[in-house]
Scaffold this motif. Structure first.
Motif, PDB file in Angstrom:
ATOM      1  N   SER A 107      10.894  -5.011  -3.856  1.00  0.00           N
ATOM      2  CA  SER A 107      11.790  -5.458  -2.962  1.00  0.00           C
ATOM      3  C   SER A 107      11.916  -7.181  -2.788  1.00  0.00           C
ATOM      4  N   ASN A 108      11.822  -7.438  -1.693  1.00  0.00           N
ATOM      5  CA  ASN A 108      12.214  -9.036  -1.443  1.00  0.00           C
ATOM      6  C   ASN A 108      10.564  -9.719  -1.325  1.00  0.00           C
ATOM      7  N   GLU A 109       9.393  -8.785  -1.826  1.00  0.00           N
ATOM      8  CA  GLU A 109       8.610  -9.339  -1.690  1.00  0.00           C
ATOM      9  C   GLU A 109       7.804  -9.648  -3.102  1.00  0.00           C
ATOM     10  N   ARG A 110       7.324 -11.383  -3.057  1.00  0.00           N
ATOM     11  CA  ARG A 110       7.002 -11.747  -4.569  1.00  0.00           C
ATOM     12  C   ARG A 110       5.026 -11.600  -4.285  1.00  0.00           C
ATOM     13  N   ILE A 111       4.485 -11.037  -4.886  1.00  0.00           N
ATOM     14  CA  ILE A 111       2.800 -10.760  -5.063  1.00  0.00           C
ATOM     15  C   ILE A 111       2.941 -11.016  -6.393  1.00  0.00           C
ATOM     16  N   VAL A 112       1.433 -12.270  -6.161  1.00  0.00           N
ATOM     17  CA  VAL A 112       1.050 -13.159  -7.493  1.00  0.00           C
ATOM     18  C   VAL A 112      -0.713 -12.609  -7.652  1.00  0.00           C
ATOM     19  N   GLY A 113      -0.523 -12.505  -8.308  1.00  0.00           N
ATOM     20  CA  GLY A 113      -2.372 -12.104  -8.557  1.00  0.00           C
ATOM     21  C   GLY A 113      -2.876 -10.337  -8.623  1.00  0.00           C
ATOM     22  N   ALA A 114      -3.856  -9.739  -8.979  1.00  0.00           N
ATOM     23  CA  ALA A 114      -4.320  -8.690  -8.843  1.00  0.00           C
ATOM     24  C   ALA A 114      -4.428  -8.909  -7.530  1.00  0.00           C
ATOM     25  N   GLN A 115      -3.409  -7.827  -6.307  1.00  0.00           N
ATOM     26  CA  GLN A 115      -4.049  -7.155  -4.928  1.00  0.00           C
ATOM     27  C   GLN A 115      -4.739  -5.904  -5.869  1.00  0.00           C
ATOM     28  N   PRO A 116      -5.669  -5.468  -4.323  1.00  0.00           N
ATOM     29  CA  PRO A 116      -5.910  -4.205  -4.043  1.00  0.00           C
ATOM     30  C   PRO A 116      -4.486  -3.301  -4.285  1.00  0.00           C
ATOM     31  N   TYR A 117      -5.312  -1.782  -4.412  1.00  0.00           N
ATOM     32  CA  TYR A 117      -4.067  -1.236  -4.653  1.00  0.00           C
ATOM     33  C   TYR A 117      -2.949  -0.968  -2.848  1.00  0.00           C
ATOM     34  N   PRO A 118      -4.350  -0.477  -2.252  1.00  0.00           N
ATOM     35  CA  PRO A 118      -3.166  -0.222  -0.732  1.00  0.00           C
ATOM     36  C   PRO A 118      -2.098  -1.838  -0.276  1.00  0.00           C
ATOM     37  N   GLN A 119      -2.812  -2.780  -1.095  1.00  0.00           N
ATOM     38  CA  GLN A 119      -1.349  -3.987  -0.406  1.00  0.00           C
ATOM     39  C   GLN A 119      -0.798  -3.768  -1.144  1.00  0.00           C
ATOM     40  N   LEU A 120      -0.497  -2.695  -2.532  1.00  0.00           N
ATOM     41  CA  LEU A 120       0.693  -2.608  -3.684  1.00  0.00           C
ATOM     42  C   LEU A 120       1.412  -1.324  -2.482  1.00  0.00           C
ATOM     43  N   LEU A 121       0.663  -0.774  -2.623  1.00  0.00           N
ATOM     44  CA  LEU A 121       1.701   0.467  -2.067  1.00  0.00           C
ATOM     45  C   LEU A 121       2.177   0.025  -0.577  1.00  0.00           C
ATOM     46  N   ALA A 122       1.688  -0.663   0.655  1.00  0.00           N
ATOM     47  CA  ALA A 122       2.354  -1.506   1.681  1.00  0.00           C
ATOM     48  C   ALA A 122       3.415  -1.755   1.420  1.00  0.00           C
TER      49      ALA A 122
END
Length: 106
Positions: free
Chosen positions: A72-87
């Motif tokens: 959506s309108n979020e840009r997430i950089v790097g390997a993040q924990p699954y719960p954060q991606l799910l959120a």
């Protein structure tokens, strides 16, 4: 595809520099693909143009690290924990209220 899986594993699990021609050629050989395909693709005009277009798209979208996720309108950089991606995915789908403490937008 098997190639994508092999490159992903080499980079993220084995910490190999997949920017090196010999490493990619070795992956191709292990997959039963003629390793001469890679140098040919790197010198092919159409392939080179596609790589330049991808690099320009990455630059214009401020991609500075691998992986970079756009949810959506979020840009997430790097390997993040699954719960954060799910959120982030849930917020994008409107399934939960946005909580600024869930996931830092990088």
């Amino acid at each position: 595809s098997n190639y994508h899986d092999a490159v992903f594993k080499a980079y993220f699990s084995e910490s190999k520099d997949i920017g090196q021609l010999d490493i990619l050629s070795d992956l191709l050989t292990k997959l039963g693909i003629d390793s001469k395909v890679l140098p040919t693709a790197l010198t092919d005009v159409a392939s080179r143009n596609r790589m330049q277009e991808n690099a320009q798209a990455a630059t214009s979208n401020r991609v500075t690290g691998t992986p970079t996720f756009f949810i959506s309108n979020e840009r997430i950089v790097g390997a993040q924990p699954y719960p954060q991606l799910l959120a982030a995915a849930r917020r994008a789908l409107g399934l939960v209220a946005a909580n600024p403490n869930d996931l830092p937008i990088l």
